[in-house]
Scaffold this active site. Structure first.
Site, PDB file in Angstrom:
ATOM      1  N   LYS A 121      -7.414   6.347  15.951  1.00  0.00           N
ATOM      2  CA  LYS A 121      -8.246   7.301  15.194  1.00  0.00           C
ATOM      3  C   LYS A 121      -8.606   8.529  16.017  1.00  0.00           C
ATOM      4  CE  LYS A 121      -9.125   4.170  12.041  1.00  0.00           C
ATOM      5  NZ  LYS A 121      -9.349   3.897  10.707  1.00  0.00           N
ATOM      6  N   ILE A 436      -5.523 -12.970   4.635  1.00  0.00           N
ATOM      7  CA  ILE A 436      -6.582 -11.949   4.716  1.00  0.00           C
ATOM      8  C   ILE A 436      -6.928 -11.345   3.358  1.00  0.00           C
ATOM      9  CG2 ILE A 436      -7.306  -9.864   5.960  1.00  0.00           C
ATOM     10  CD1 ILE A 436      -6.920 -12.413   7.682  1.00  0.00           C
ATOM     11  N   ARG A 520       1.124   9.239   5.266  1.00  0.00           N
ATOM     12  CA  ARG A 520       0.129   8.488   4.537  1.00  0.00           C
ATOM     13  C   ARG A 520      -1.131   9.318   4.293  1.00  0.00           C
ATOM     14  NH1 ARG A 520      -0.241   3.079   3.139  1.00  0.00           N
ATOM     15  NH2 ARG A 520      -2.339   2.612   2.408  1.00  0.00           N
ATOM     16  N   ASP A 604     -14.796  -7.552   3.741  1.00  0.00           N
ATOM     17  CA  ASP A 604     -13.991  -6.874   4.764  1.00  0.00           C
ATOM     18  C   ASP A 604     -14.742  -5.708   5.395  1.00  0.00           C
ATOM     19  OD1 ASP A 604     -11.632  -8.375   4.488  1.00  0.00           O
ATOM     20  OD2 ASP A 604     -10.989  -7.202   2.753  1.00  0.00           O
ATOM     21  N   HIS A 646     -13.528  -9.592   7.917  1.00  0.00           N
ATOM     22  CA  HIS A 646     -12.245  -9.298   8.560  1.00  0.00           C
ATOM     23  C   HIS A 646     -12.282  -7.910   9.165  1.00  0.00           C
ATOM     24  CE1 HIS A 646      -7.998  -8.594   9.201  1.00  0.00           C
ATOM     25  NE2 HIS A 646      -8.064  -7.530   8.436  1.00  0.00           N
ATOM     26  N   HIS A 699       2.795  -6.254  10.539  1.00  0.00           N
ATOM     27  CA  HIS A 699       3.588  -5.026  10.497  1.00  0.00           C
ATOM     28  C   HIS A 699       5.024  -5.250  10.935  1.00  0.00           C
ATOM     29  CE1 HIS A 699      -0.470  -3.341  10.586  1.00  0.00           C
ATOM     30  NE2 HIS A 699       0.060  -2.416   9.833  1.00  0.00           N
ATOM     31  N   CYS A 731      -3.601  -9.425   9.229  1.00  0.00           N
ATOM     32  CA  CYS A 731      -4.186  -8.532   8.223  1.00  0.00           C
ATOM     33  C   CYS A 731      -3.555  -8.874   6.875  1.00  0.00           C
ATOM     34  CB  CYS A 731      -3.915  -7.083   8.641  1.00  0.00           C
ATOM     35  SG  CYS A 731      -4.810  -5.874   7.635  1.00  0.00           S
TER      36      CYS A 731
HETATM   37  N1  GLN Z   1      -8.451  -7.733   2.215  1.00  0.00           N
HETATM   38  C1  GLN Z   1      -7.690  -6.607   2.589  1.00  0.00           C
HETATM   39  C2  GLN Z   1      -6.196  -6.895   2.486  1.00  0.00           C
HETATM   40  O1  GLN Z   1      -5.807  -7.984   2.749  1.00  0.00           O
HETATM   41  C3  GLN Z   1      -8.014  -6.155   3.991  1.00  0.00           C
HETATM   42  C4  GLN Z   1      -7.280  -4.894   4.358  1.00  0.00           C
HETATM   43  C5  GLN Z   1      -7.651  -4.313   5.699  1.00  0.00           C
HETATM   44  O2  GLN Z   1      -8.084  -4.973   6.583  1.00  0.00           O
HETATM   45  N2  GLN Z   1      -7.485  -3.049   5.862  1.00  0.00           N
HETATM   46  O3  GLN Z   1      -5.398  -6.059   2.176  1.00  0.00           O
HETATM   47 ZN    ZN Z   2      -6.912  -5.756   8.243  1.00  0.00          ZN
END
Ligand code: GLN
Ligand code: ZN
Length: 772
Positions: A121, A436, A520, A604, A646, A699, A731
């Site tokens: 960032k 997640i 993006r 989150d 998260h 990723h 994630c």
């Molecule tokens: N719950 C969201 C997902 O799984 C969390 C996304 C994130 O951490 N940016 O997409």
């Molecule tokens: Zn995430």
């Protein structure tokens, strides 16, 4: 008096840059077509600014991907692994930024192990820059031909410009150097800047904007000395330097700045309160002082009349020495309000995007130089109306916030007691497995949402179709034998906009895009008034999911701090209170989920770090209210409801106490960037609650092997006791395909099962250990 601009959004009115980049990456455009389109974007940008009345336009603010990466390329600071690409500058640029196998997800990270440089960032914004990588004997090879070409391009088109360059100290500060103290590299970097200065001199550049945003930080003595050394050593020739800072006040470094051999300084006077008179008195009497008076990061129409009153005496003192500009580059602002056709007209009147901000400067200059106030009085009328508009005030919400007490943000039982109750209620195995939240967002799902938005399918049809997606997702998770399931988030375009669309006090734009990284863009919702929830936002979907299975389904919400950080926020109420309002709305949702028999709820907070002020001394104040707001959103959950949170893709180490203060029953975190090393910090601080360190990088297209994950989990077990360890990916999985996702998760569940067997678990998890 001159009005100038620090930078303009590169993305174009309709995100042309994004579509151009993506077409090039897909091979649909060749290099010269790509460059041609970029050139016309620049031309459009200059025209827009000039027509709005800006007198000195930025050049060099445009970039194909990122301006910090541009700076690295100017200096020839290219990591060794990309040297094979040196002959093709554009492809080199994209390869450093994206690596070989690129994926894009809301979290903005590049796959670990892929060739791309890190991305992180840009100060406290949601823009991400490509982190420069410095090597031990870093070589420099200056090439600013692209910048010089743009300077020529602007001249040919008749624009008056000043080149923009990220300054040597900020550039150095933002880079990565593992071999020692970064300041060791200063001489080398300065050598590069010296060559750049010489070339700019040869090209008869007059003013050079040199950005040093780190001046807003509290720099230690070494860095302060480095500033003096750098700017004294650099021979400027006939260049005139305007040193710019933004995102924070530089009052604490004013003496330092005053000692530098420069001709002008630009200061952001909107991000923090500052004493303009003290600035004038401290800085040398021959300098130009540029004041950043229009907020470059938010979307509110300025009260030009109020600004006039504030600036009129300053103008009397400084006359031609006063310049005006937006507070920072308009990179962080959407492009043009005129495009918005669906916004409520009253709200639209309260806003100004990049183009309008340029127009505001012109109006302000006209008032200051002529004393003619009618135009700014008219312009400012909607701002005054906004302050008293019925739309923004909701006495019931204000009352709720006033009634909050310390207890409102605490759950009645402590973690140890909750853990015991939850263990009995949920009966989860050792090393529980979960994900997640999101599952692959297939083109089918995206089309479904698009059709529904356009009214091509009815609400009823949409509901049935989304339900069938949810049903399918649950079925797949059941056959994978995951322990805690999710509904998969097929109804969400974006984790913040989804809630913004449903909450009162929020407005959604059609084209209010800002660049997040590369191609993006994000479209932050606008918080314009007091926030409340009209009706349940997620309960139907989650309940439907829960009806499809006997395993627990996790409710899925976005936390108040993340909603705040990823929105444009009203400027007439303290951030803390805005966040409390969001937290209360989320809390209402949590109550409804609980009443619908949802026993696990995830809130989150991936953006919690983004709200941090630049100055370290202000961090604690922010973290106190931010964590309290998170707890407030969850405080109504009874002990048997398990609250998850998260976080991902940010530095956790220095905010660990705040993470502990969230008091989530289970925290799932991304660990791929540090290969589990981040857990050392969790151990050192005795992180007390359950923890799910991500065991695979979402990723990466590579399928993680069972043994690999078992190994990682064993590594995690050195710091987290078995009864607190969860098993999950890093994630959400929305950017992945189903096939790879299923194979990866099957392996993940297998890894958890192997571990269970190997610790030879006979009984359910020993509950006492949670208390010890
Ligand atoms: N719950 C969201 C997902 O799984 C969390 C996304 C994130 O951490 N940016 O997409
Ligand atoms: Zn995430």
């Amino acid at each position: 008096m001159r009005i100038h601009n620090l930078g303009f959004p590169r993305i174009g009115h309709k995100r042309e840059l994004k579509f151009t980049q993506e077409a090039y990456w897909r091979g649909e455009l060749n290099q010269s077509e790509f460059l041609q389109r970029c050139q016309s974007l620049r031309q459009q940008n200059w025209q827009t600014q000039q027509q709005a009345g800006i007198e000195i336009l930025p050049v060099g603010d445009f970039s194909h991907y990122d301006h910090v990466l541009n700076t690295s390329l100017y200096l020839g600071i290219v990591p060794k692994r990309f040297e094979h690409q040196q002959h093709n500058k554009l492809d080199l640029e994209f390869e450093i930024a994206r690596g070989q196998s690129q994926s894009s997800c809301g979290c903005a990270s590049n796959a670990n192990g892929s060739a791309a440089s890190d991305m992180t960032k840009w100060f406290n914004t949601n823009y991400h820059y490509i982190v420069p990588e410095f090597a031990k004997d870093q070589a420099i090879q200056v090439d600013i031909s692209s910048l010089l070409a743009q300077i020529e391009e602007a001249r040919d088109q008749g624009f008056t410009t000043k080149p923009v360059l990220l300054g040597p100290l900020s550039y150095l500060w933002l880079g990565q150097y593992t071999q020692g103290d970064k300041l060791e590299l200063l001489t080398t970097i300065l050598d590069g800047y010296q060559q750049i200065f010489e070339q700019l001199n040869q090209h008869k550049v007059s003013w050079l904007q040199i950005d040093e945003p780190i001046l807003g930080l509290e720099l230690d003595n070494d860095w302060q000395q480095a500033f003096k050394q750098a700017y004294n050593e650099l021979k400027k020739g006939s260049l005139k330097l305007i040193l710019t800072s933004y995102f924070a006040s530089v009052d604490h470094h004013l003496e330092l700045i005053a000692s530098l051999p420069i001709q002008a300084v630009h200061l952001d006077i909107v991000s923090e309160k500052t004493d303009i008179q003290r600035i004038i008195d401290t800085l040398p009497k021959h300098w130009v002082i540029s004041l950043g008076v229009i907020d470059g990061r938010n979307i509110w129409r300025s009260d030009l009349l109020a600004l006039y009153q504030q600036l009129e005496p300053v103008y009397q003192q400084l006359n031609g020495r006063l310049w005006l500009a937006p507070s920072c580059s308009l990179l962080h602002s959407p492009v043009d309000l005129d495009q918005e056709q669906q916004l409520d007209s009253e709200i639209k009147n309260w806003l100004a995007f990049a183009k309008q901000k340029c127009q505001e400067l012109a109006l302000l200059k006209a008032a200051l130089t002529t004393g003619e106030l009618q135009a700014i009085i008219e312009y400012s009328t909607p701002v005054k109306q906004r302050a008293i508009a019925a739309k923004i005030h909701d006495p019931a919400v204000q009352q709720r916030v006033r009634e909050l007490t310390e207890d409102s943000s605490h759950r009645p039982q402590n973690f140890a007691a909750r853990k015991q109750i939850q263990q009995q209620a949920l009966g989860l195995p050792l090393f529980p497995t979960t994900t997640i939240g999101s599952f692959p967002q297939t083109s089918e799902i995206r089309q479904l949402r698009a059709k529904w938005r356009k009214g091509e399918i009815s609400d009823q049809q949409y509901t049935v179709a989304i339900q069938s997606q949810i049903k399918d997702t649950i079925k797949r998770q059941n056959s994978l034998d995951l322990d805690v399931l999710v509904h998969g988030e097929p109804e969400r375009n974006d984790m913040v906009e989804y809630f913004g669309e449903q909450l009162d006090g929020f407005a959604i734009t059609q084209f209010g895009w800002v660049q997040s990284y590369g191609s993006r863009c994000v479209k932050p919702p606008i918080i314009f008034g007091d926030i409340s929830r009209k009706k349940p936002m997620t309960v139907d979907w989650i309940s439907y999911a829960q009806q499809q299975t006997t395993k627990p389904v996790k409710g899925m919400l976005t936390g108040p701090v993340t909603i705040l950080c990823w929105s444009f926020v009203r400027d007439d109420l303290a951030l803390e209170q805005v966040t409390q309002q969001i937290a209360l709305a989320i809390s209402d949702e949590i109550e409804d989920l609980i009443n619908a028999d949802i026993n696990i709820i995830q809130v989150d907070e991936p953006a919690i770090r983004e709200g941090m002020p630049l100055k370290h001394s202000q961090w604690q104040g922010y973290l106190n209210w931010a964590t309290a707001a998170f707890r407030l959103s969850c405080a109504k959950a009874p002990a048997q409801t398990q609250i998850h949170s998260h976080m991902c893709y940010s530095e956790f180490n220095d905010i660990l106490q705040a993470i502990i203060d969230l008091d989530a029953d289970v925290l799932t975190i991304e660990t791929s960037r540090s290969n589990m090393a981040v857990l050392d910090a969790f151990e050192q601080q005795h992180y007390p609650n359950d923890l799910g360190p991500g065991v695979y990088d979402i990723h990466s297209p590579n399928i993680p092997a069972v043994d690999w994950m078992v190994n990682l989990l064993n590594k995690a077990r050195e710091t987290i006791s078995d009864d607190r360890l969860w098993v999950n990916p890093d994630c959400g999985l929305k950017t992945r395909g189903w096939q790879e996702t299923e194979v990866a998760l099957r392996n993940m569940v297998q890894a958890a099962k192997q571990l269970r067997t190997s610790v030879n678990q006979r009984e359910p998890q020993p509950v006492e250990s949670a208390l010890s």
